[in-house]
Design an enzyme around this catalytic site. Structure first.
Site, short mmCIF file in Angstrom:
data_model
loop_
_atom_site.label_atom_id
_atom_site.label_comp_id
_atom_site.label_asym_id
_atom_site.label_seq_id
_atom_site.Cartn_x
_atom_site.Cartn_y
_atom_site.Cartn_z
N GLN A 59 -11.68 -7.69 -0.72
CA GLN A 59 -10.41 -8.28 -1.17
C GLN A 59 -9.47 -7.19 -1.71
O GLN A 59 -8.88 -7.33 -2.78
CB GLN A 59 -10.67 -9.35 -2.22
CG GLN A 59 -11.17 -10.66 -1.65
CD GLN A 59 -10.11 -11.38 -0.83
OE1 GLN A 59 -8.91 -11.24 -1.05
NE2 GLN A 59 -10.56 -12.17 0.16
N SER A 60 -9.30 -6.13 -0.95
CA SER A 60 -8.50 -4.99 -1.40
C SER A 60 -7.00 -5.30 -1.39
O SER A 60 -6.43 -5.63 -0.35
CB SER A 60 -8.77 -3.79 -0.49
OG SER A 60 -7.83 -2.75 -0.72
N ASN A 61 -6.37 -5.16 -2.56
CA ASN A 61 -4.91 -5.28 -2.64
C ASN A 61 -4.24 -4.11 -1.94
O ASN A 61 -3.18 -4.26 -1.32
CB ASN A 61 -4.47 -5.32 -4.10
CG ASN A 61 -5.05 -6.50 -4.85
OD1 ASN A 61 -5.04 -7.63 -4.36
ND2 ASN A 61 -5.58 -6.25 -6.04
#
Length: 336
Positions: free
Chosen positions: A75-77
């Site tokens: 879930q990398s921004n």
């Protein structure tokens, strides 16, 4: 500092707002809490990586890159914002996502930031926990060179000397805003992970002679390792912008007591902080970074770590898209 010396593109919505959190401050009984809204930088829902990408993508352009490669957690921004700016600049984007949590929740693995990565047409692939992600990116870059492409590799979080310029610049922006409203800032607090945001902020605030300390609330590494990573990068950033050895070891401070069971793993404190900001200030935090950062700040306030009349600025690093990968953590009942 004269940032026009460095290649930079301009797509972030700047300056981001600096706002008082009056309801939260009253709820906690002081100190005076302010928020720097870097969730409002505009690109793909906003976030701190947009500032870094203005410099990184300019560097990629100067090298004639047609392919962007980067990495992060599922879930990398950072991945989301990189995918978005690559699409806008018509560059092929490859994202390597490391499975740091082992979650089997389909929302976590395919919703939130991952959905947006794919919407922006990034080529997404997964890697197991503890992969050498730098080596994985290097191998992929070599494959693209063999195919006649010109790849540009961005480290996780955009955290190198070039990317951290975004937060040296943010420090100058923050000081300008504070001076304009006669706000005495006693400290800045934010979530710290890949080190680039904190390294840039510290370098900018020290070089600007502000006297404002920065406290990073760690989201992954133990304190000693986190502070070492930030200090080493801050020294490289200071050298890169021509400030020499202005950053000292005692300028770097991280509190890593709020990580919980690991990176990206929900904690009760994070859930409380996310709900509290939503219900008191109508501001969305994220479950991995700003949520744990706010949890740390709130807990320190409750423990009396700050004076009642202090002015604390919490830097919101964005990431609310990640909430959609964590619905199960919040325990909401089915409304039907």
């Amino acid at each position: 500092m004269h940032f026009s010396r460095f290649p930079r593109l301009h797509f972030a919505h700047l300056p981001t707002p600096l706002e008082p959190l009056k309801n939260l401050s009253a709820e906690l009984g002081g100190p005076n809490i302010w928020i720097k809204r870097d969730d409002c930088t505009g690109l793909a829902g906003g976030g701190n990586k947009t500032r870094k990408l203005e410099f990184l993508m300019a560097d990629a352009e100067s090298q004639g890159a047609d392919t962007i490669i980067t990495q992060g957690a599922t879930q990398s921004n950072h991945a989301r914002q990189t995918a978005a700016i690559s699409a806008k600049m018509d560059k092929e984007c490859h994202i390597l996502l490391e499975d740091r949590t082992g979650s089997n929740d389909p929302d976590y693995n395919f919703n939130g930031n991952v959905l947006l990565d794919q919407l922006y047409d990034a080529k997404v692939s997964s890697r197991p926990l503890d992969s050498d992600m730098d080596q994985e990116m290097a191998q992929l870059a070599e494959q693209h060179r063999a195919d006649g492409k010109t790849p540009y590799v961005i480290p996780g979080g955009g955290s190198n000397e070039v990317g951290a310029l975004g937060y040296v610049n943010a420090a100058a922006e923050l000081l300008y805003q504070a001076n304009a409203m006669s706000l005495r800032i006693d400290r800045v607090i934010h979530a710290t992970g890949s080190a680039g945001t904190q390294a840039g902020l510290v370098t900018g605030l020290v070089a600007g002679g502000s006297g404002i300390p920065v406290l990073g609330i760690g989201v992954r590494a133990p304190q000693e390792k986190q502070e070492e990573n930030v200090f080493n990068l801050a020294c490289r950033v200071a050298d890169y912008i021509g400030c020499g050895d202005v950053v000292k070891r005692d300028h770097i401070s991280a509190n890593c007591n709020y990580v919980g069971d690991g990176y990206g793993v929900p904690t009760e404190g994070m859930i409380e902080a996310v709900k509290l900001l939503a219900r008191k200030e109508s501001i969305l935090l994220d479950p991995v970074y700003s949520g744990k950062g706010m949890d740390g700040m709130i807990d320190l306030v409750r423990k009396g770590e700050f004076k009642k009349d202090e002015n604390i600025v919490f830097l919101h690093t964005g990431g609310s898209a990640g909430l959609f990968g964590y619905r199960g953590a919040f325990g909401f009942d089915d409304y039907r």
